[in-house]
Scaffold this motif. Structure first.
Motif, PDB file in Angstrom:
ATOM      1  N   ILE A  84       0.863  -1.179   0.000  1.00 40.64           N
ATOM      2  CA  ILE A  84       0.000   0.000   0.000  1.00 40.64           C
ATOM      3  C   ILE A  84       0.903   1.233   0.000  1.00 40.64           C
ATOM      4  O   ILE A  84       2.120   1.114  -0.066  1.00 40.64           O
ATOM      5  CB  ILE A  84      -0.948   0.012   1.221  1.00 40.64           C
ATOM      6  CG1 ILE A  84      -0.143  -0.141   2.522  1.00 40.64           C
ATOM      7  CG2 ILE A  84      -1.990  -1.083   1.105  1.00 40.64           C
ATOM      8  CD1 ILE A  84      -1.007  -0.110   3.780  1.00 40.64           C
ATOM      9  N   ALA A  85       0.307   2.411   0.071  1.00 44.46           N
ATOM     10  CA  ALA A  85       1.098   3.640   0.094  1.00 44.46           C
ATOM     11  C   ALA A  85       2.151   3.570   1.198  1.00 44.46           C
ATOM     12  O   ALA A  85       1.835   3.151   2.319  1.00 44.46           O
ATOM     13  CB  ALA A  85       0.194   4.851   0.310  1.00 44.46           C
ATOM     14  N   PRO A  86       3.399   3.964   0.894  1.00 42.04           N
ATOM     15  CA  PRO A  86       4.482   3.788   1.872  1.00 42.04           C
ATOM     16  C   PRO A  86       4.212   4.406   3.234  1.00 42.04           C
ATOM     17  O   PRO A  86       4.525   3.792   4.263  1.00 42.04           O
ATOM     18  CB  PRO A  86       5.677   4.460   1.190  1.00 42.04           C
ATOM     19  CG  PRO A  86       5.390   4.345  -0.264  1.00 42.04           C
ATOM     20  CD  PRO A  86       3.899   4.483  -0.392  1.00 42.04           C
ATOM     21  N   HIS A  87       3.633   5.614   3.266  1.00 41.65           N
ATOM     22  CA  HIS A  87       3.427   6.250   4.576  1.00 41.65           C
ATOM     23  C   HIS A  87       2.383   5.492   5.402  1.00 41.65           C
ATOM     24  O   HIS A  87       2.476   5.446   6.630  1.00 41.65           O
ATOM     25  CB  HIS A  87       3.039   7.727   4.410  1.00 41.65           C
ATOM     26  CG  HIS A  87       1.671   7.957   3.846  1.00 41.65           C
ATOM     27  ND1 HIS A  87       1.318   7.607   2.563  1.00 41.65           N
ATOM     28  CD2 HIS A  87       0.553   8.511   4.396  1.00 41.65           C
ATOM     29  CE1 HIS A  87       0.064   7.937   2.333  1.00 41.65           C
ATOM     30  NE2 HIS A  87      -0.424   8.480   3.428  1.00 41.65           N
ATOM     31  N   LEU A  97       8.267   7.754   8.639  1.00 49.89           N
ATOM     32  CA  LEU A  97       9.064   8.124   7.469  1.00 49.89           C
ATOM     33  C   LEU A  97       9.265   9.635   7.449  1.00 49.89           C
ATOM     34  O   LEU A  97       8.329  10.398   7.659  1.00 49.89           O
ATOM     35  CB  LEU A  97       8.355   7.698   6.181  1.00 49.89           C
ATOM     36  CG  LEU A  97       8.245   6.210   5.869  1.00 49.89           C
ATOM     37  CD1 LEU A  97       7.512   6.000   4.542  1.00 49.89           C
ATOM     38  CD2 LEU A  97       9.617   5.561   5.824  1.00 49.89           C
ATOM     39  N   SER A  98      10.486  10.050   7.201  1.00 52.49           N
ATOM     40  CA  SER A  98      10.772  11.477   7.027  1.00 52.49           C
ATOM     41  C   SER A  98      11.855  11.620   5.978  1.00 52.49           C
ATOM     42  O   SER A  98      12.613  10.674   5.699  1.00 52.49           O
ATOM     43  CB  SER A  98      11.235  12.111   8.340  1.00 52.49           C
ATOM     44  OG  SER A  98      12.532  11.663   8.685  1.00 52.49           O
ATOM     45  N   ASN A  99      11.926  12.793   5.410  1.00 50.63           N
ATOM     46  CA  ASN A  99      12.934  13.055   4.386  1.00 50.63           C
ATOM     47  C   ASN A  99      14.340  12.873   4.950  1.00 50.63           C
ATOM     48  O   ASN A  99      15.195  12.223   4.333  1.00 50.63           O
ATOM     49  CB  ASN A  99      12.750  14.481   3.857  1.00 50.63           C
ATOM     50  CG  ASN A  99      13.634  14.767   2.659  1.00 50.63           C
ATOM     51  OD1 ASN A  99      13.986  13.871   1.900  1.00 50.63           O
ATOM     52  ND2 ASN A  99      13.998  16.028   2.489  1.00 50.63           N
ATOM     53  N   LEU A 126       4.497  12.885  -6.164  1.00 47.86           N
ATOM     54  CA  LEU A 126       4.101  13.467  -4.881  1.00 47.86           C
ATOM     55  C   LEU A 126       3.617  12.427  -3.868  1.00 47.86           C
ATOM     56  O   LEU A 126       2.796  12.736  -2.992  1.00 47.86           O
ATOM     57  CB  LEU A 126       3.014  14.535  -5.091  1.00 47.86           C
ATOM     58  CG  LEU A 126       3.466  15.809  -5.817  1.00 47.86           C
ATOM     59  CD1 LEU A 126       2.290  16.752  -6.022  1.00 47.86           C
ATOM     60  CD2 LEU A 126       4.586  16.506  -5.065  1.00 47.86           C
ATOM     61  N   VAL A 127       4.122  11.224  -3.944  1.00 48.19           N
ATOM     62  CA  VAL A 127       3.764  10.211  -2.944  1.00 48.19           C
ATOM     63  C   VAL A 127       4.233  10.674  -1.566  1.00 48.19           C
ATOM     64  O   VAL A 127       5.403  11.048  -1.390  1.00 48.19           O
ATOM     65  CB  VAL A 127       4.404   8.853  -3.306  1.00 48.19           C
ATOM     66  CG1 VAL A 127       4.410   7.907  -2.127  1.00 48.19           C
ATOM     67  CG2 VAL A 127       3.642   8.219  -4.462  1.00 48.19           C
ATOM     68  N   THR A 132       3.559  16.046   5.833  1.00 49.60           N
ATOM     69  CA  THR A 132       4.105  17.303   5.304  1.00 49.60           C
ATOM     70  C   THR A 132       5.176  17.114   4.231  1.00 49.60           C
ATOM     71  O   THR A 132       5.494  18.064   3.520  1.00 49.60           O
ATOM     72  CB  THR A 132       4.720  18.155   6.440  1.00 49.60           C
ATOM     73  OG1 THR A 132       5.779  17.416   7.070  1.00 49.60           O
ATOM     74  CG2 THR A 132       3.655  18.509   7.478  1.00 49.60           C
ATOM     75  N   GLU A 133       5.732  15.919   4.087  1.00 47.17           N
ATOM     76  CA  GLU A 133       6.824  15.697   3.135  1.00 47.17           C
ATOM     77  C   GLU A 133       6.455  14.613   2.131  1.00 47.17           C
ATOM     78  O   GLU A 133       5.699  13.693   2.441  1.00 47.17           O
ATOM     79  CB  GLU A 133       8.103  15.277   3.874  1.00 47.17           C
ATOM     80  CG  GLU A 133       8.652  16.340   4.814  1.00 47.17           C
ATOM     81  CD  GLU A 133       9.872  15.848   5.573  1.00 47.17           C
ATOM     82  OE1 GLU A 133      10.875  16.584   5.621  1.00 47.17           O
ATOM     83  OE2 GLU A 133       9.819  14.723   6.127  1.00 47.17           O
TER      84      GLU A 133
END
Length: 237
Positions: A84-87, A97-99, A126-127, A132-133
């Motif tokens: 599914i979506a990574p986040h 998860l963060s940049n 834009l995944v 916020t990131e």
């Protein structure tokens, strides 16, 4: 070293297929290569010398077609279980998860010396990584040139134009695009391909290739990828 970030118009656009073929193309032109999948969602347990390890099929392909093969975690530092979506997958595993964390996790892979380094995103440009990131923020930190894979299907014109414009507006350099057939019936997509070819040409964004439909790549049959590789050219910008 040339470093490229591969993104797609959406999920299942063909990023891994094109990424693997570009790695193979670069190798055939005498370049050393390294493929990196920073975060992958949809993994299975694989028996390794160090015991069971979560691995992702897409990341396995990038590793297979890298001349500079490293231990799996250098090719895919964050492997999430759910497809599914990574986040969302990360939340299910109590992972944030963060940049900055993703950049830190990728440093061993980013440090691998190779002439041609390719970094494959997840889904589209834009995944989200969190609230916020996005992966676009990650790509910006890499200062990598961008290749857009367009999956040819209904709605792809809108997806492609929006993706290209957002990528360019972010300040990233879009150095090429690939048209990837998602169906054996190309007659139905001929109009989309014609429009996109004209639009990207007007934007001076070169077509790196139009890849034919393939049902999938068997990692035990590497010759299957050659059909795709033959259709591609490497970016020259």
């Amino acid at each position: 070293m040339k470093r490229y970030f591969i993104t797609g118009t959406d999920t299942d656009a063909g990023k891994t297929l094109v990424s693997s073929a570009l790695l193979q193309k670069a190798q055939q032109q005498g370049l050393t290569t390294f493929g990196l999948k920073p975060v992958a969602a949809g993994c299975e347990h694989v028996e390794t010398d160090n015991g069971l390890q979560w691995q992702n099929e897409d990341a396995q392909l990038l590793r297979q077609y890298s001349t500079e093969q490293q231990e799996y975690t250098r090719h895919n530092p964050i492997a999430l279980q759910a497809a599914i979506a990574p986040h969302i997958a990360a939340e299910q595993e109590n992972i944030t998860l963060s940049n900055s964390d993703l950049l830190a996790a990728c440093q061993p892979g980013l440090g691998v010396a190779a002439d041609f380094q390719l970094i494959e995103g997840a889904g589209g440009w834009l995944v989200p990584l969190n609230n916020t990131e996005t992966l676009a923020d990650f790509a910006a930190e890499l200062d990598a040139e961008v290749i857009l894979v367009v999956g040819l299907r209904l709605g792809c014109i809108n997806h492609a134009l929006l993706s290209a414009q957002v990528i360019q507006n972010s300040g990233a350099k879009l150095v090429g695009w690939v048209a990837n057939s998602l169906s054996a019936n190309m007659e139905a997509q001929a109009g989309n391909l014609a429009f996109l070819s004209q639009w990207f040409e007007q934007q001076q964004i070169p077509l790196l290739g139009h890849t034919p439909y393939v049902a999938g790549i068997d990692r035990t049959q590497p010759q299957q990828l050659q059909t795709i590789t033959d259709c591609l050219t490497l970016p020259t910008a």
